[in-house]
Design an enzyme around this catalytic site. Sequence first.
Site, PDB file in Angstrom:
ATOM      1  N   GLY A 148       2.455  -2.380 -11.233  1.00  0.00           N
ATOM      2  CA  GLY A 148       1.428  -3.321 -10.842  1.00  0.00           C
ATOM      3  C   GLY A 148       0.304  -2.582 -10.128  1.00  0.00           C
ATOM      4  O   GLY A 148       0.550  -1.583  -9.451  1.00  0.00           O
ATOM      5  N   CYS A 149      -0.928  -3.047 -10.269  1.00  0.00           N
ATOM      6  CA  CYS A 149      -2.046  -2.334  -9.632  1.00  0.00           C
ATOM      7  C   CYS A 149      -1.961  -2.414  -8.111  1.00  0.00           C
ATOM      8  O   CYS A 149      -2.209  -1.424  -7.410  1.00  0.00           O
ATOM      9  CB  CYS A 149      -3.386  -2.863 -10.143  1.00  0.00           C
ATOM     10  SG  CYS A 149      -3.589  -4.658 -10.051  1.00  0.00           S
ATOM     11  N   ASN A 150      -1.579  -3.575  -7.570  1.00  0.00           N
ATOM     12  CA  ASN A 150      -1.379  -3.679  -6.130  1.00  0.00           C
ATOM     13  C   ASN A 150      -0.219  -2.811  -5.680  1.00  0.00           C
ATOM     14  O   ASN A 150      -0.278  -2.146  -4.633  1.00  0.00           O
ATOM     15  CB  ASN A 150      -1.098  -5.135  -5.727  1.00  0.00           C
ATOM     16  CG  ASN A 150      -2.272  -6.062  -5.962  1.00  0.00           C
ATOM     17  OD1 ASN A 150      -3.415  -5.637  -6.024  1.00  0.00           O
ATOM     18  ND2 ASN A 150      -1.991  -7.343  -6.108  1.00  0.00           N
ATOM     19  N   THR A 153      -1.216   0.887  -5.496  1.00  0.00           N
ATOM     20  CA  THR A 153      -2.059   1.209  -4.346  1.00  0.00           C
ATOM     21  C   THR A 153      -1.229   1.307  -3.069  1.00  0.00           C
ATOM     22  O   THR A 153      -1.359   2.261  -2.293  1.00  0.00           O
ATOM     23  CB  THR A 153      -3.164   0.155  -4.167  1.00  0.00           C
ATOM     24  OG1 THR A 153      -3.755  -0.159  -5.431  1.00  0.00           O
ATOM     25  CG2 THR A 153      -4.238   0.648  -3.227  1.00  0.00           C
TER      26      THR A 153
END
Length: 342
Positions: A148-150, A153
């Site tokens: 997932g992009c979140n 990060t």
Amino acid sequence: MPHKIAILGASGYTGAELVRIIATHPAMEIVGLSGDRKAGMEMAEVFPHLRHLTLPALEKIEDMDFSGVELAFCALPHATSQAVIRDLPRNLKVVDLSADFRLRDPAEYEKWYGKPHAAVELQKEAVYGLTEFYRDEIRAARLVAGTGCNAATGQYAIRPLIEASVIDLDDIILDLKAGVSGAGRSLKENLLHAELSGGTHPYSAGGTHRHLGEFDQEFSKLADRPVRIQFTPHLMPFNRGILATVYVKGDPQAVHKALADRYAAEVFLEVLPFGALPSTRSVAGSNFVHIGVSGDRIAGRAIVVAALDNLAKGSSGQAIQNANLMLGIEETAGLMLAPVFP
């Protein structure tokens, strides 16, 4: 000869980003593009910014010819992706950009996504696609599950701190701001310009966001004990980017050193000088991650801030980085474009 590539779900944002990056890739050639509702259309009609490229027309997945295709990027919604990948040729390498193969435990998948997994055997086979931490496994994999992009990060900011044992594992707070492209291209009322522009709001607060499943899985595995973080994402009225601010208990200088040491040899991870903090504008359109560390007025606390482009390093750029490893290509191939500024 370039490696022949297919992109399933090319009519979405991550599909378009894959095309944009692969267009200048020295060792990949796109030979197939699918877009179920837009089958028969040219990519130039769907995404005018790609009209300078010579690309195959969009078609339905069931009509695609996979003979000669070495790797497929699957940029489809979760639940759809697992059913499609299950029926693809077994000799085809796959990088999945959905959530379908990120969680190793089928019960955890059902908990976070509300339905049983439909391809459990493939779920066991999939390698988690956070490149800098699973490089060897990705290189040998047939199926890689993009993060997932979140989740990516937050992990870039926190994983080295768990590895180095420099923070209190029971007191980690992640406050995250995400650009609207992370919500996908489907029409949604709350994403209309009039309802989004000029404001911001939290969502999936109180431990309900699905990417918490990835944080729980990865951080607990690293620490060899349960690790649960507090996480609140916020939807921001800009197109691209994620900014994660992490609050931890630990010596700020030790926190900075742990990050700088872990990423010293990583091309795409840039740890800023102590006290300097990153911005989403400094990584836009790129595969780079910027991380900064600051002290706090309260002794023994540190603030870690990480910025990346959700469509690039958070999704499609990460997918291409993993595909490079799977195909035996230089890992950085096609990914060294500088960020877009201003």
